[in-house]
Structure formats: C-alpha cells, structure tokens
Design a protein around this motif. Structure first.
Motif, PDB file in Angstrom:
ATOM      1  N   ASN A 217     -59.906 -53.217  -7.342  1.00  0.00           N
ATOM      2  CA  ASN A 217     -59.955 -53.100  -8.794  1.00  0.00           C
ATOM      3  C   ASN A 217     -60.759 -54.237  -9.410  1.00  0.00           C
ATOM      4  OD1 ASN A 217     -58.446 -50.751  -9.583  1.00  0.00           O
ATOM      5  ND2 ASN A 217     -56.664 -51.754  -8.669  1.00  0.00           N
TER       6      ASN A 217
ATOM      7  N   ARG B  75     -55.416 -60.278 -17.593  1.00  0.00           N
ATOM      8  CA  ARG B  75     -55.693 -59.039 -16.853  1.00  0.00           C
ATOM      9  C   ARG B  75     -54.527 -58.766 -15.917  1.00  0.00           C
ATOM     10  NH1 ARG B  75     -57.889 -58.021 -11.965  1.00  0.00           N
ATOM     11  NH2 ARG B  75     -58.679 -60.157 -11.722  1.00  0.00           N
TER      12      ARG B  75
ATOM     13  N   SER C  53     -56.184 -53.709 -13.111  1.00  0.00           N
ATOM     14  CA  SER C  53     -57.473 -53.356 -13.714  1.00  0.00           C
ATOM     15  C   SER C  53     -57.432 -53.318 -15.239  1.00  0.00           C
ATOM     16  CB  SER C  53     -57.917 -51.977 -13.199  1.00  0.00           C
ATOM     17  OG  SER C  53     -56.990 -50.978 -13.579  1.00  0.00           O
ATOM     18  N   GLN C  54     -56.281 -53.641 -15.844  1.00  0.00           N
ATOM     19  CA  GLN C  54     -56.134 -53.504 -17.282  1.00  0.00           C
ATOM     20  C   GLN C  54     -56.461 -54.806 -18.012  1.00  0.00           C
ATOM     21  OE1 GLN C  54     -55.455 -50.752 -19.256  1.00  0.00           O
ATOM     22  NE2 GLN C  54     -56.044 -52.228 -20.836  1.00  0.00           N
ATOM     23  N   ASP C  55     -57.442 -54.719 -18.936  1.00  0.00           N
ATOM     24  CA  ASP C  55     -57.748 -55.859 -19.801  1.00  0.00           C
ATOM     25  C   ASP C  55     -56.680 -55.968 -20.884  1.00  0.00           C
ATOM     26  OD1 ASP C  55     -60.387 -56.581 -18.701  1.00  0.00           O
ATOM     27  OD2 ASP C  55     -61.007 -54.625 -19.502  1.00  0.00           O
ATOM     28  N   ILE C  56     -56.186 -57.176 -21.108  1.00  0.00           N
ATOM     29  CA  ILE C  56     -55.159 -57.409 -22.111  1.00  0.00           C
ATOM     30  C   ILE C  56     -55.604 -58.567 -22.998  1.00  0.00           C
ATOM     31  CG2 ILE C  56     -52.740 -58.031 -22.523  1.00  0.00           C
ATOM     32  CD1 ILE C  56     -52.129 -56.932 -19.710  1.00  0.00           C
TER      33      ILE C  56
ATOM     34  N   PRO D 124     -52.480 -47.790 -26.336  1.00  0.00           N
ATOM     35  CA  PRO D 124     -52.772 -47.580 -24.909  1.00  0.00           C
ATOM     36  C   PRO D 124     -51.859 -46.489 -24.360  1.00  0.00           C
ATOM     37  CG  PRO D 124     -51.414 -49.529 -25.197  1.00  0.00           C
ATOM     38  CD  PRO D 124     -51.771 -49.057 -26.587  1.00  0.00           C
TER      39      PRO D 124
ATOM     40  N   ALA E   2     -46.078 -51.935 -17.613  1.00  0.00           N
ATOM     41  CA  ALA E   2     -47.361 -52.415 -17.101  1.00  0.00           C
ATOM     42  C   ALA E   2     -47.561 -52.022 -15.644  1.00  0.00           C
ATOM     43  CB  ALA E   2     -47.449 -53.933 -17.260  1.00  0.00           C
TER      44      ALA E   2
ATOM     45  N   SER F 178     -47.974 -48.271 -15.340  1.00  0.00           N
ATOM     46  CA  SER F 178     -49.280 -47.860 -15.853  1.00  0.00           C
ATOM     47  C   SER F 178     -50.368 -48.159 -14.836  1.00  0.00           C
ATOM     48  CB  SER F 178     -49.582 -48.578 -17.179  1.00  0.00           C
ATOM     49  OG  SER F 178     -48.707 -48.152 -18.190  1.00  0.00           O
ATOM     50  N   ALA F 179     -50.223 -49.280 -14.125  1.00  0.00           N
ATOM     51  CA  ALA F 179     -51.199 -49.640 -13.094  1.00  0.00           C
ATOM     52  C   ALA F 179     -51.076 -48.733 -11.877  1.00  0.00           C
ATOM     53  CB  ALA F 179     -51.025 -51.103 -12.688  1.00  0.00           C
TER      54      ALA F 179
ATOM     55  N   ALA G 130     -54.880 -50.528 -28.946  1.00  0.00           N
ATOM     56  CA  ALA G 130     -55.930 -50.389 -27.940  1.00  0.00           C
ATOM     57  C   ALA G 130     -57.275 -50.353 -28.638  1.00  0.00           C
ATOM     58  CB  ALA G 130     -55.722 -49.123 -27.116  1.00  0.00           C
TER      59      ALA G 130
ATOM     60  N   THR H 188     -55.999 -53.453 -23.979  1.00  0.00           N
ATOM     61  CA  THR H 188     -54.713 -53.427 -24.684  1.00  0.00           C
ATOM     62  C   THR H 188     -54.610 -54.680 -25.546  1.00  0.00           C
ATOM     63  OG1 THR H 188     -53.592 -52.153 -22.952  1.00  0.00           O
ATOM     64  CG2 THR H 188     -52.206 -53.506 -24.383  1.00  0.00           C
TER      65      THR H 188
END
Length: 515
Positions: free
Chosen positions: A24, A73, A76-79, A103, A216, A219-220, A374, A391
């Motif tokens: 990722n 992060r 793979s999710q930017d926060i 999101p 979280a 979701s991942a 988001a 997010t």
C-alpha cells in the motif's frame, strides 16, 4: 498501532502478510508537501502510539509539535487532523464545496445504519434528508417545542426527587422522551418502554462499535467483516447481527405508530405527522415517506445520545465546581423567585445559565472528534497539499482546550462566555456541533432541551459529592466512556432538594405555578 484493542488485531494478522505482498505504499510525488506529522512506520503509517481509547488526546499532543493541521496515514488512508478552529472553518466552511463529503465507514451498513443521514455521502439523498430536518428544527420552528421541553423537564425533576440514585437512567429517559414526543408524538412509558428498550440496545452497540480504531481497521481491511463471529477478535460480527435487528425495529416501529394515529384521526403535531401531511397525494409520496422515516430515526440517534451525555457532564461540573452552582442558583432565586420554576420567558434574564450551557459543551465535548469529513478534490492550504479522498478529522477536544482562546481550559469557567457588560459573548462554542454544510442541523432544538433541563435542575436541586459514614466527602477520579460519543462514567454523588421539606406534592405545586 500501539496499545490497540485486540478485537480486530487478531484477525488482522491473517491478512497482514497478504497486504504486505500487495503493498500500500504511496508513490512519490512532486509538488507541495503534505502537512507535518509524526514519522511513519512501515506499512501501517504514522499512527503508532495513539491512545485508541481517547485518540483526540494523542492528536492534541501532536498539535503541540506539528501545529494546527497534521498529516497522518493509516495503511493506505490519508488522514488530515485539524486541531485549530480557525483552520477548520477555513476549510470546512469557506471551502465547503470540497469538504462536505463523508468518508466510507466500513461499519455503517453492517451495523444497520444505512438509514442514518448523518453518515451519508454528500449528494442528492443527503440534501433531501437535510431539507426535511431543516423544516422541523430551523430556528423559528423550534420555538413550538418549548412547551414539550419544559413538560419533560418537569418530569425529570419528579423522577430525580423520587430516586436520585438513578439519575443516569433518568437523564437517558428524559432525553429519549423529548425526541420521541417531538418526532413521533409518542409518550414514553416511565419503565420498560418497548420502543426505548430496543433503541437503547441498538445505541449501545452502535456507540461501542463505531469506535474510531475499529472503523479504521475495518475500513482498511473490509474482508474482516466476512470472518465468523467465533474467530478470535471478531465478536463484532456477532454484534452487527443484533444491531441490524434492533435498528430495523427502531426505524419501523415508532414510525408505524405515528402512521396509525394519523389513520385513526388522533395524531397531533409532530415532526413525522407534519412532514407526511405535506407530501400526501404527491407523485413522489412513496420515496418521500421512506426519507421521512429515515430522517426521524436519525433524529433520535443524533439527539438523544448527545443530550443525555451533555447533561451528565453538566452534573459532574456542578459537583466539582460548587461555586458555579451557587452563583447560578442565586441568580435564579433573584430573577425567578422560589414560588415557581424558571421557564423560557426567563432565559434572557439568566445569561449565566447560558454561559454554563456553553461551558459544559466546551469543557468536555461529548463528540470529541466530531464526525469525519472527506475531501472531494485535491486542495492546497497554506502551502500544504491535501489529497483528494483524504479523511478530515476536526478535533473538537483540541479546539475546546486551545489555551490562546480559552485560558485555563481544563477549568470550568462559565464567566469566559460573559462580556464585561454582563451580556453573553458572541462565542457559542459552535465547533462542538461540527462545521460547514455538515454542522448539526438539530443544534437549535438541542439548545432548548439542554437549557430547560439545566435551569430546572439548578432551581430545584443541589448537586454535591456523596458522603461516607463519617460525613466526609467521597472523592473520585473521573473516568470516561469510549466510542464516537463519550460521557463520564457513573460516579458517587448526592442530589438533594434545595428547599427543605420538598416532596412530590410541593414540587407539583411549583410546576403548576410555572405555567
């Protein structure tokens, strides 16, 4: 993610190796830098060390090092974490066309929350629900609910007088009863109400399982939701089945009750009956009926939980800061007297009660991280790159404890909301209700419910620490629940009538004199 609950982590190990192979890692890119943040660890991101029971505290601590906007992060999710109210308003209000989306939260559908418009993606369906909400709880409309809020507040006083040791349950029932009456014109039973029972069961699961760290991870790795509930760490998949069952009854049963009263000709004004009357015979009646049903169920979830949690914070503050309670009660006695109870006509003359309300919301926000937004487009803020799909987490707790705006922020000081001329300041701590187009549409209704309960309780009762057998105060450490919404866990306290010889008959006399 150090210290994370083992609930999903055992199962996560099963997919960890596969995820490492797939990878990722983000491709290097040119252009403006991402906002500053903690150094990342391989694969997982830069979330190591977060206190998952209270991530808002960790994010606030990061703010001392990295500033008001922070990049994180998780896989793979930017926060993007926003600790600054100014930055939050700049992005989510001034640039609301970019930051009004939600999101995708992996637990929404499994928990049966597909009806919940608070969690909807930004679009036509969300706007439809928002319009229905707005018609019922816009500022000029909420005035019609004041008699109801006072009536339920009077019942709360009677309940507290009868069994003060059960004050937490009284607050839960009070908050739910207001919403059920306003939305469905349904009067809840004092004990074992069938609608309230099923809603309480659903709410408990939802608040527990919408914990940020759970959402979280799922979701991942949404594949975890397909694991059997007996698999180590995946008990959530058993609880989701219960949640779906409860939420279905929550959405359908009270709505059906209102429809039956309409058919019988016994319906009185309520959010649902009023909305249904406006769509009768229209081409889109079926579609709109479904939307009204979903909005009604959302209203309960959004309103009841936050109201009872905020009132629990209020009682805690009155016990820990008796000088605030005494000043408020002296003002009520001077303005209202002792022959009746305060009502909304007194509100303008009781600014200190409003200051207490605002300080209660600020001191310990019951939605410390708000609800995430988001980004629908790439954006640049102060030279920092905010990627599309990131997010956005507004840390209301950090904003509430911004020492530059709220000196001695951990102290309960209602006077910070009183101007030099004795009137209220313009600061209403609105960051506790969210930002931009996603700000809580029911905030004006909630304001009335909270003010009435606080004013009535202060007029009638003294809140203090419990006493031991020797008459000494019982000190306690304040502990908090976890989840998307929080409240103080039960603590020892004493709730006694201010008036000597107060009993149910005398309290009823005060109530009658207040109309």
């Amino acid at each position: 993610m150090a210290g994370i609950t083992s609930m999903p982590m055992t199962a996560l190990a099963v997919v960890f190796a596969v995820a490492l192979v797939v990878g990722n890692r983000k491709k290097k890119r040119e252009g403006p830098p991402l906002p500053p943040g903690p150094p990342p660890t391989p694969f997982v991101g830069n979330v190591s060390g977060i206190d998952v029971s209270a991530p808002w505290l960790s994010y606030a601590k990061w703010g001392a090092t990295y500033g008001g906007i922070i990049y994180s992060r998780f896989f793979s999710q930017d926060i993007i974490i926003i600790n600054s109210e100014k930055i939050a308003k700049t992005l989510m209000e001034n640039r609301s066309h970019i930051y009004s989306d939600r999101p995708v939260i992996a637990t929404t559908e499994p928990l049966g929350l597909g009806f919940n418009s608070v969690l909807f993606r930004y679009g036509a369906k969300w706007r439809q629900h928002r319009r229905i909400f707005h018609q019922a709880v816009r500022p000029d409309a909420v005035v019609a609910y004041r008699p109801l809020q006072m009536q339920k507040g009077h019942q709360l006083l009677l309940d507290l007088l009868a069994s003060p040791e059960e004050h937490v349950q009284h607050l839960v029932m009070h908050s739910g009863a207001i919403i059920m009456s306003a939305v469905y014109n349904y009067d809840t039973l004092p004990n074992n109400d069938p609608f309230m029972t099923v809603i309480e069961k659903a709410t408990k699961i939802i608040v527990d399982e919408l914990r940020p760290e759970v959402a979280a991870i799922l979701s991942a790795f949404p594949i975890l939701l397909s694991f059997p509930s007996w698999f180590p760490g995946m008990s959530i998949n058993g609880r989701t089945a219960d949640s779906k069952k409860y939420t279905k009854a929550w959405v359908e049963s009270p709505f059906q009750y209102t429809q039956e009263t309409i058919a019988a000709g016994t319906a009185t004004p309520s959010m649902v009956s009023d909305a249904l009357s406006k769509i009768e015979g229209k081409d889109d009646e079926t579609e709109m009926t479904k939307a009204i049903k979903e909005v009604a169920a959302t209203a309960f979830l959004a309103g009841a939980e936050t109201t009872q949690s905020t009132l629990r914070v209020f009682i805690l503050a009155m016990i820990l800061y008796p000088e605030v309670q005494e000043r408020a009660q002296a003002l009520i006695d001077a303005v209202v007297g002792t022959d009746r109870l305060p009502n909304f006509d007194d509100r303008e003359s009781l600014p200190y009660i409003d200051a207490i309300l605002r300080e209660t919301m600020r001191w310990n926000p019951v939605f410390p991280l708000g609800l995430p937004h988001a980004a629908t487009e790439d954006d640049i803020y102060e030279g920092y790159y905010i990627p599309k799909g990131a997010t956005i987490i507004p840390n209301a707790w950090a904003m509430a404890h911004d020492e530059t705006k709220y000196p001695n922020s951990f102290e309960f000081i209602p006077e910070r909301f009183i101007a030099a001329d004795g009137n209220l300041t313009e600061d209403q701590a609105t960051f506790t209700f969210g930002f931009g187009r996603r700000i809580c549409v029911g905030r004006y209704f909630a304001d009335g419910s909270l003010w009435s309960a606080m004013a009535l309780m202060l007029a009638t009762f003294k809140f203090s620490k419990a006493k031991d057998a020797n008459g000494n105060d019982v000190d306690f450490d304040v502990k908090w629940s976890t989840g998307v919404a929080i409240h103080p866990l039960p603590f020892p306290c004493s709730i006694t009538p201010r008036s000597r010889g107060m009993n149910a008959e005398k309290l009823q006399q005060l109530i009658r004199a207040s109309h």
